[in-house]
Design a protein around this motif. Structure first.
Motif, mmCIF file in Angstrom:
data_model
loop_
_atom_site.group_PDB
_atom_site.id
_atom_site.type_symbol
_atom_site.label_atom_id
_atom_site.label_comp_id
_atom_site.label_asym_id
_atom_site.label_seq_id
_atom_site.Cartn_x
_atom_site.Cartn_y
_atom_site.Cartn_z
ATOM 1 N N LYS A 153 21.667 -51.698 -13.541
ATOM 2 C CA LYS A 153 22.643 -52.625 -12.947
ATOM 3 C C LYS A 153 22.011 -53.402 -11.791
ATOM 4 C CE LYS A 153 27.223 -50.693 -13.925
ATOM 5 N NZ LYS A 153 27.910 -51.858 -14.427
ATOM 6 N N ARG A 154 22.271 -54.721 -11.795
ATOM 7 C CA ARG A 154 21.816 -55.628 -10.733
ATOM 8 C C ARG A 154 20.297 -55.653 -10.584
ATOM 9 N NH1 ARG A 154 26.768 -53.802 -9.575
ATOM 10 N NH2 ARG A 154 28.267 -55.426 -9.013
ATOM 11 N N GLY A 234 27.213 -56.535 -12.933
ATOM 12 C CA GLY A 234 25.795 -56.288 -12.692
ATOM 13 C C GLY A 234 24.975 -56.028 -13.928
ATOM 14 N N LYS A 244 17.074 -66.383 -16.013
ATOM 15 C CA LYS A 244 17.387 -65.854 -14.679
ATOM 16 C C LYS A 244 16.635 -66.553 -13.552
ATOM 17 C CE LYS A 244 13.927 -62.192 -15.123
ATOM 18 N NZ LYS A 244 13.653 -60.752 -15.161
ATOM 19 N N LEU A 257 25.416 -61.056 -8.452
ATOM 20 C CA LEU A 257 24.915 -59.679 -8.430
ATOM 21 C C LEU A 257 25.192 -58.999 -7.096
ATOM 22 C CD1 LEU A 257 21.539 -60.042 -10.380
ATOM 23 C CD2 LEU A 257 23.773 -59.323 -11.238
ATOM 24 N N ASP A 258 25.318 -59.789 -6.027
ATOM 25 C CA ASP A 258 25.668 -59.237 -4.718
ATOM 26 C C ASP A 258 27.169 -59.007 -4.575
ATOM 27 O OD1 ASP A 258 23.052 -59.187 -3.902
ATOM 28 O OD2 ASP A 258 23.126 -61.117 -2.864
ATOM 29 N N GLY A 259 27.934 -59.479 -5.568
ATOM 30 C CA GLY A 259 29.383 -59.311 -5.543
ATOM 31 C C GLY A 259 30.082 -60.231 -4.570
#
Length: 321
Positions: A153-154, A234, A244, A257-259
């Motif tokens: 994830k992430r 993520g 990406k 990804l940092d939310g």
């Protein structure tokens, strides 16, 4: 055409599976019954039991025997979904509240564990111990896949190979086991079992890649959950991996990804990925696996089941949502 039309001749046998599933999720716990039934009533295409039934057509077909494979396969799938929803903190699935949303994480995790245990119970009705090995190995690989997904994830620093290994465990192995176990339960010959096992694997890989594409290209309504959910949770999928580092995508991707991404920037990110060649390249990989699946099917004797497997593979890998 709707997917269910491609296997409408299996309706009566699928009804048997559905009734058996209702029995399987029953327990002495009222709470467990409610949570399991909630999951069961959420429906789904029951595509894994369909693969079991069609693969069994290449041997000595008996629904009373085959249901002892089809039911545990679907129970494992259901268990993996309820665990997935906890890991992803998902509120909805197929437009309905998830078990973790309606109750809580602990109820969801024990519901998943209960369904896994029931699956093991059911498969013991088959005398062929190799079938037990296949199912237990599949469950182990699924669990490893879930852990790897958490670890990844992430994580932008992952490769296409990492992604393919992850979806093999997440999706392909259970579809492969569905086909293999259906053939084993009906005592099909070894060559047929091998072709069906590989067919299921390739279809599963193609299917998951398309699923990951649709998470980006479909609408909230079509998905029954917010578009881009995987990305926001993520999970770096194949279309994203390919693009990406692009200048128009990387900063927005890091926000996601940092939310900390706004709704406006989320929509912009999805738009940029849709416009990129990541979608096309991911579709090419899906089509490669589809071709491999169809090649395995060619090796099987002519029958209505063979035609159905071919049509389902084409449908699953070409669907729009």
């Amino acid at each position: 055409m709707k997917l269910k039309l491609l296997y409408s001749d299996l309706k009566s046998d699928l009804d048997v599976i559905e009734k058996e599933l209702a029995i399987a999720v029953n327990s002495s716990s009222h709470l467990l019954n409610e949570a399991s039934l909630h999951l069961l009533l959420a429906g789904g295409k029951r595509i894994r039991p369909v693969f079991v039934l069609l693969s069994a057509k290449f041997g000595n077909y008996s629904i009373e025997s085959i249901k002892n494979v089809a039911v545990p396969i679907e129970l494992i799938h259901m268990a993996s979904l309820v665990h997935d929803d906890v890991i992803d903190d998902a509120e909805t699935r197929r437009g309905r509240e998830t078990v973790k949303a309606q109750w809580n994480n602990r109820v969801a995790m024990y519901t998943g564990d209960f369904l896994f245990a029931r699956a093991i119970e059911y498969i013991t009705a088959l005398e062929n111990t190799y079938a037990h090995e296949v199912l237990s190995h599949t469950m182990v690989e699924l669990c490893i896949g879930e852990i790897i997904q958490i670890e990844d994830k992430r994580l932008l620093d992952q490769t296409v190979r990492d992604y393919l290994r992850r979806i093999k465990r997440k999706t392909a192995i259970l579809i492969s086991a569905s086909c293999e176990l259906g053939a084993i339960a009906s005592q099909a010959d070894e060559k047929t079992i091998r072709h069906l096992k590989r067919f299921g694997y390739y279809v599963g890989m193609s299917f998951q890649i398309i699923d990951d594409i649709l998470d980006i290209t479909s609408t909230d309504e079509q998905l029954g959950k917010p578009a881009g959910s995987d990305l926001l949770q993520g999970n770096i999928t194949l279309p994203v991996l390919y693009v990406k580092n692009e200048q128009s995508i990387y900063p927005l991707l890091m926000e996601a990804l940092d939310g900390e991404i706004s709704e406006e920037n989320k929509q912009k990110l999805l738009s940029e990925i849709r416009k990129s060649d990541g979608i096309t390249r991911a579709k090419q990989v899906s089509n490669m696996y589809l071709e491999k699946a169809l090649n395995e099917i060619k090796q099987l004797p002519a029958s209505s089941a063979k035609k159905s497997l071919q049509n389902i593979a084409l449908f699953m890998s070409k669907r729009k949502f």
